[in-house]
Write a protein that holds these residues in place. Structure first.
Motif, PDB file in Angstrom:
ATOM      1  N   PRO A  46       0.814  -1.234   0.000  1.00  0.00           N
ATOM      2  CA  PRO A  46       0.000   0.000   0.000  1.00  0.00           C
ATOM      3  C   PRO A  46       0.840   1.273   0.000  1.00  0.00           C
ATOM      4  O   PRO A  46       0.493   2.249  -0.670  1.00  0.00           O
ATOM      5  CB  PRO A  46      -0.830  -0.120   1.285  1.00  0.00           C
ATOM      6  CG  PRO A  46      -0.813  -1.561   1.632  1.00  0.00           C
ATOM      7  CD  PRO A  46       0.516  -2.077   1.178  1.00  0.00           C
ATOM      8  N   LYS A 179      -7.224   5.403   0.374  1.00  0.00           N
ATOM      9  CA  LYS A 179      -6.487   4.139   0.336  1.00  0.00           C
ATOM     10  C   LYS A 179      -6.931   3.207   1.458  1.00  0.00           C
ATOM     11  O   LYS A 179      -7.139   2.002   1.244  1.00  0.00           O
ATOM     12  CB  LYS A 179      -4.983   4.422   0.461  1.00  0.00           C
ATOM     13  CG  LYS A 179      -4.089   3.235   0.171  1.00  0.00           C
ATOM     14  CD  LYS A 179      -4.060   2.944  -1.313  1.00  0.00           C
ATOM     15  CE  LYS A 179      -3.071   1.860  -1.660  1.00  0.00           C
ATOM     16  NZ  LYS A 179      -3.102   1.521  -3.099  1.00  0.00           N
ATOM     17  N   GLN A 180      -7.091   3.752   2.663  1.00  0.00           N
ATOM     18  CA  GLN A 180      -7.458   2.920   3.809  1.00  0.00           C
ATOM     19  C   GLN A 180      -8.899   2.427   3.712  1.00  0.00           C
ATOM     20  O   GLN A 180      -9.187   1.263   4.001  1.00  0.00           O
ATOM     21  CB  GLN A 180      -7.272   3.702   5.107  1.00  0.00           C
ATOM     22  CG  GLN A 180      -7.398   2.857   6.368  1.00  0.00           C
ATOM     23  CD  GLN A 180      -6.258   1.853   6.508  1.00  0.00           C
ATOM     24  OE1 GLN A 180      -5.112   2.159   6.214  1.00  0.00           O
ATOM     25  NE2 GLN A 180      -6.583   0.647   6.946  1.00  0.00           N
ATOM     26  N   LEU A 183      -9.532  -0.469   1.278  1.00  0.00           N
ATOM     27  CA  LEU A 183      -9.256  -1.802   1.817  1.00  0.00           C
ATOM     28  C   LEU A 183     -10.497  -2.391   2.485  1.00  0.00           C
ATOM     29  O   LEU A 183     -10.623  -3.609   2.628  1.00  0.00           O
ATOM     30  CB  LEU A 183      -8.107  -1.729   2.837  1.00  0.00           C
ATOM     31  CG  LEU A 183      -6.742  -1.288   2.300  1.00  0.00           C
ATOM     32  CD1 LEU A 183      -5.743  -1.146   3.431  1.00  0.00           C
ATOM     33  CD2 LEU A 183      -6.233  -2.268   1.250  1.00  0.00           C
ATOM     34  N   ASN A 184     -11.409  -1.505   2.882  1.00  0.00           N
ATOM     35  CA  ASN A 184     -12.654  -1.924   3.533  1.00  0.00           C
ATOM     36  C   ASN A 184     -13.844  -1.836   2.568  1.00  0.00           C
ATOM     37  O   ASN A 184     -14.996  -1.861   2.999  1.00  0.00           O
ATOM     38  CB  ASN A 184     -12.914  -1.031   4.752  1.00  0.00           C
ATOM     39  CG  ASN A 184     -13.835  -1.663   5.767  1.00  0.00           C
ATOM     40  OD1 ASN A 184     -13.750  -2.850   6.025  1.00  0.00           O
ATOM     41  ND2 ASN A 184     -14.735  -0.862   6.338  1.00  0.00           N
ATOM     42  N   GLN A 185     -13.523  -1.715   1.248  1.00  0.00           N
ATOM     43  CA  GLN A 185     -14.553  -1.571   0.211  1.00  0.00           C
ATOM     44  C   GLN A 185     -15.492  -0.386   0.492  1.00  0.00           C
ATOM     45  O   GLN A 185     -16.668  -0.411   0.123  1.00  0.00           O
ATOM     46  CB  GLN A 185     -15.386  -2.857   0.043  1.00  0.00           C
ATOM     47  CG  GLN A 185     -14.661  -4.016  -0.600  1.00  0.00           C
ATOM     48  CD  GLN A 185     -13.712  -4.711   0.370  1.00  0.00           C
ATOM     49  OE1 GLN A 185     -14.109  -5.084   1.479  1.00  0.00           O
ATOM     50  NE2 GLN A 185     -12.467  -4.892  -0.048  1.00  0.00           N
ATOM     51  N   HIS A 196      -7.525  -1.728  13.206  1.00  0.00           N
ATOM     52  CA  HIS A 196      -7.626  -1.640  11.751  1.00  0.00           C
ATOM     53  C   HIS A 196      -7.334  -0.228  11.267  1.00  0.00           C
ATOM     54  O   HIS A 196      -6.824  -0.041  10.154  1.00  0.00           O
ATOM     55  CB  HIS A 196      -9.033  -2.068  11.309  1.00  0.00           C
ATOM     56  CG  HIS A 196      -9.264  -1.987   9.835  1.00  0.00           C
ATOM     57  ND1 HIS A 196      -8.843  -2.966   8.958  1.00  0.00           N
ATOM     58  CD2 HIS A 196      -9.855  -1.030   9.067  1.00  0.00           C
ATOM     59  CE1 HIS A 196      -9.176  -2.628   7.728  1.00  0.00           C
ATOM     60  NE2 HIS A 196      -9.792  -1.454   7.768  1.00  0.00           N
TER      61      HIS A 196
END
Length: 313
Positions: A46, A179-180, A183-185, A196
């Motif tokens: 990432p 970006k973060q 990762l969690n859609q 997290h």
């Protein structure tokens, strides 16, 4: 103020803010990667995707190699967004405007440049000294910020420096947040443990503030509020936009023109999209488009700003 000088002040501040952001993210990732029992196996993918233009094949080849990843991020001049490249560009801008910045600011930028160009840096990034090197670079980045704040005169040049600084900061917050949450859609309603979100919060220097300010366990929702709407958080989008608004008024004050009016209206629409939005308006379907639009609008405003103030023959 001559457009060349304004341009150099603007980009000096942008590059130094970008360097600080890169160091925060890299240091955070390096620190969390050492605590495998808590964080699990972290890869550099990432971070490399965010701060380099390396191909997917190259990223895959070094994503589990901390030494190689750190070199790519910090000292590889083939990576135009590496710390060495950024500091080199900052020094180039500073050198051309030494009459318009303080001696202390120039000396700190120059010192940082010579530090990162030491031949021993690459070897030290490949061994146990990597954390020490990151700490040393971070101290210089923070020192630059402090020196600039206490030595630069508050005039038009200061206004352009702060426009560059907060445009860069706002963009970095948008990019890191996107970006973060990707990762969690982009699922705002999906409950995730604070661990997290620790990477994002630490990368924005907001982890301690979050723990002290937010008392619920709705971390996915609360983190989004902090990074976008918390006006007391120095790295939130709304805080950065507020500072841009202030310094835009400073550099256009007393200069009535249609160009300035267009620029102010353009920024006002961007600022208003965040200022008048409710956190509950962001959901699983609207979050990604909102972040995309915000990034696009900020880029558009920056282009208009450059055309207005930095166009020169």
């Amino acid at each position: 103020m001559l457009s060349r000088i304004a341009d150099s002040l603007f980009w000096l501040a942008r590059y130094m803010e970008r360097a600080e952001s890169l160091l925060r993210v890299t240091s955070t990732h390096n620190l969390l990667s050492l605590d495998k029992d808590v964080n699990g196996p972290l890869t550099w993918k990432p971070v490399l995707e965010t701060f380099t233009s390396a191909s997917s094949e190259e990223i895959s080849s070094i994503t589990h190699n901390s030494g190689a990843a750190l070199k790519k991020l910090l000292t590889d001049t083939a990576n135009h967004n590496s710390l060495k490249s950024i500091i080199g560009k900052a020094r180039e801008n500073a050198r051309g405007i030494q009459d318009y910045i303080t001696k202390e600011v120039w000396e700190e930028v120059n010192s940082f440049y010579h530090l990162i160009n030491q031949p021993s840096v690459d070897n030290r990034l490949s061994n146990y000294e990597a954390a020490d090197i990151l700490d040393l670079f971070t101290r210089h980045s923070v020192l630059y910020t402090g020196i600039t704040d206490i030595t630069m005169a508050r005039g038009t040049g200061w206004g352009f420096m702060n426009l560059g600084k907060y445009i860069e900061r706002c963009m970095e917050t948008i990019v890191l947040t996107d970006k973060q949450y990707a990762l969690n859609q982009y699922r705002v309603d999906d409950a995730k443990d604070i661990m997290h979100w620790r990477h994002l919060l630490m990368s924005l220097s907001g982890y301690e503030l979050h723990l002290k300010t937010y008392r619920s366990y709705q971390y996915t929702h609360d983190v989004l509020h902090q990074v976008l709407f918390n006006e007391d958080f120095a790295h939130s989008v709304i805080y950065s936009l507020g500072r841009i608004d202030r310094h835009l008024q400073d550099v256009t004050k007393g200069h009535i023109s249609e160009e300035n009016a267009v620029l102010i209206r353009n920024f006002g629409r961007l600022y208003g999209k965040v200022k008048h939005l409710e956190i509950d308006d962001l959901n699983n379907k609207t979050l990604q488009p909102f972040l995309d639009t915000l990034r696009h609008d900020l880029l558009q405003f920056t282009t208009l700003l450059s055309q207005k103030f930095f166009s020169y023959a």
